[in-house]
Design a protein around this motif. Structure first.
Motif, PDB file in Angstrom:
ATOM      1  N   GLY A 110       0.785  -1.223   0.000  1.00 44.58           N
ATOM      2  CA  GLY A 110       0.000   0.000   0.000  1.00 44.58           C
ATOM      3  C   GLY A 110       0.817   1.272   0.000  1.00 44.58           C
ATOM      4  O   GLY A 110       1.825   1.403  -0.693  1.00 44.58           O
ATOM      5  N   ASP A 111       0.379   2.242   0.817  1.00 41.94           N
ATOM      6  CA  ASP A 111       0.999   3.560   0.833  1.00 41.94           C
ATOM      7  C   ASP A 111       2.446   3.511   1.313  1.00 41.94           C
ATOM      8  O   ASP A 111       3.289   4.289   0.846  1.00 41.94           O
ATOM      9  CB  ASP A 111       0.195   4.512   1.725  1.00 41.94           C
ATOM     10  N   HIS A 113       4.632   1.015   0.929  1.00 39.62           N
ATOM     11  CA  HIS A 113       5.433   0.529  -0.187  1.00 39.62           C
ATOM     12  C   HIS A 113       5.594   1.595  -1.261  1.00 39.62           C
ATOM     13  O   HIS A 113       6.700   1.824  -1.772  1.00 39.62           O
ATOM     14  CB  HIS A 113       4.780  -0.722  -0.784  1.00 39.62           C
ATOM     15  N   ALA A 114       4.493   2.263  -1.602  1.00 42.77           N
ATOM     16  CA  ALA A 114       4.535   3.272  -2.661  1.00 42.77           C
ATOM     17  C   ALA A 114       5.489   4.411  -2.302  1.00 42.77           C
ATOM     18  O   ALA A 114       6.237   4.913  -3.158  1.00 42.77           O
ATOM     19  CB  ALA A 114       3.133   3.809  -2.922  1.00 42.77           C
ATOM     20  N   ARG A 115       5.474   4.826  -1.045  1.00 41.43           N
ATOM     21  CA  ARG A 115       6.340   5.925  -0.614  1.00 41.43           C
ATOM     22  C   ARG A 115       7.814   5.529  -0.712  1.00 41.43           C
ATOM     23  O   ARG A 115       8.649   6.330  -1.167  1.00 41.43           O
ATOM     24  CB  ARG A 115       5.985   6.307   0.821  1.00 41.43           C
ATOM     25  N   ARG A 118       8.811   5.250  -4.492  1.00 38.74           N
ATOM     26  CA  ARG A 118       8.953   6.547  -5.161  1.00 38.74           C
ATOM     27  C   ARG A 118      10.316   7.183  -4.908  1.00 38.74           C
ATOM     28  O   ARG A 118      10.821   7.946  -5.746  1.00 38.74           O
ATOM     29  CB  ARG A 118       7.855   7.514  -4.682  1.00 38.74           C
TER      30      ARG A 118
END
Length: 405
Positions: A110-111, A113-115, A118
């Motif tokens: 989710g968030d 992992h995405a952070r 990036r």
């Protein structure tokens, strides 16, 4: 999510007498799919698999269901069942343990992992991969010059593929010059997890003083916490290098076993990018990917999965699924290999895959150009070898080649 309990192995997955958890087979090689996995794929899209903790989950062997699993947010990567003896984190300091917990993109969803992703993704884009090409070519040519000095058979793995992969890794990561000599002994050779953390910390500290245009510099400039930076630095310094080295060696083995394709590709260098996809389809390091664990009871396709059950995707089988590829057991550099899972799929797909493609293409082409008559003497990987990691990965093994002196 780390407190998800394993489902009871006596539960629904085992109510039918036919659904016994099977052990992962070891009778395949990089270029020859395990006959056992092939038989499981013929039987069904997924087969009950016995995990090391006694839990019975599933192994998915068909391409379509594998992709659905890897895309489905009802599964988490946070709960992974590996046959690791003892606690692999027991001998690292408290800061390192916290860094692993918060800074590992492979073990978060989710968030979170995405952070983390990036923070490093720009250095692995297609545009970035193209920008590295000239320097990668220099590294490759230097290694060609090094092995050219040998008389008699040369181990392509240790003398060519591994050094190229390690040097490119240092380039993209931005490993400071004063640490570059220590990188391979620590991350390629045998070393402790604590020593790897010590290296990552020193590299980050140097980048704080002299940032550049590279992954480690991006980390110290990011809004990630110190523990997140450290954990992510350890991951990017460790991951991917072995897979690239493996694919260089294994691609050459495949081509030399199919001399007509070696010759055709040598005469059609513009086809190398497409050929790399076939290299990855048939020669992936991974027998299975890191497992995913169900966060809830769910049905996906015809597969019913209980909360806490884990599912492993068998890349080697899915990449040879006749429902996805025509004549899938045939190595064919002229085919369109789109749809393979050699770099994974979904949010956890290999972030460095564009750079990997560039390195593999440059390294294989340089050999073809320098020694069109290159001969395969022997390759350990043509015989089944013990898995190289608790996540089922192939050992690359020694690959002996020779040429006219």
């Amino acid at each position: 999510m780390k407190d998800i309990a394993p489902s009871d192995p006596r539960g629904a997955a085992n109510e039918c007498p036919a659904l016994h958890g099977r052990a992962l087979p070891t009778d395949g090689t990089q270029l020859r799919l395990s006959p056992t996995l092939a038989a499981w794929r013929d039987e069904a899209a997924a087969t009950p698999l016995q995990y090391a903790d006694g839990h019975v989950g599933w192994i998915v062997t068909r391409n379509e269901l594998a992709k659905e699993i890897l895309l489905d947010p009802r599964f988490t990567r946070e709960t992974t069942r590996l046959p690791m003896p003892g606690d692999p984190h027991a001998d690292i300091d408290a800061d390192a343990q916290e860094s692993i917990r918060v800074g590992g993109p492979l073990d978060n969803d989710g968030d979170v992992h995405a952070r983390l992703r990036r923070a490093i993704a720009p250095r692995f884009s297609l545009k970035a991969a193209r920008s590295y090409r000239a320097k990668i070519a220099e590294i490759v040519q230097a290694q060609i010059g090094s092995i050219a000095k040998h008389v008699g058979p040369v181990d392509l793995t240790s003398a060519y593929a591994a050094p190229i992969s390690a040097q490119v890794h240092c380039l993209v990561m931005g490993v400071p010059d004063r640490l570059s000599a220590a990188y391979s002994p620590i991350f390629v050779g045998e070393s402790t997890l604590q020593r790897k953390f010590d290296f990552a910390r020193e590299a980050l500290a140097l980048k704080q003083q002299e940032p550049g245009d590279d992954v480690l510099s991006d980390l110290v400039r990011s809004d990630l916490s110190p523990h997140e930076q450290e954990g992510l630095a350890l991951v990017v310094l460790s991951a991917g290098r072995d897979s690239v080295a493996h694919l260089i060696s294994t691609s050459v083995v495949a081509l030399l076993l199919h001399r007509e394709q070696w010759d055709w590709l040598g005469a059609n260098p513009d086809r190398m990018p497409a050929a790399v996809e076939e290299f990855v389809r048939v020669g992936s390091l991974f027998v299975t990917l890191f497992s995913r664990t169900a966060k809830e009871d769910l049905t996906i396709g015809s597969l019913e999965v209980q909360t806490g059950q884990s599912v492993s995707v068998a890349v080697a089988a899915a990449n040879r699924d006749e429902r996805q590829f025509d004549n899938p057991e045939q190595f064919d550099v002229t085919r369109d290999a789109f749809g393979h899972l050699g770099f994974g799929h979904g949010i956890h797909a290999c972030v460095g895959q564009q750079v990997a493609r560039t390195v593999i293409a440059e390294a294989v082409w340089a050999l073809m150009e320098r020694w069109p008559g290159l001969r395969l003497v022997d390759a350990e990987q043509l015989r089944p070898l013990p898995f190289a990691h608790p996540v089922a990965t192939h050992a690359t093994g020694q690959v002996l080649v020779e040429w006219e002196q």
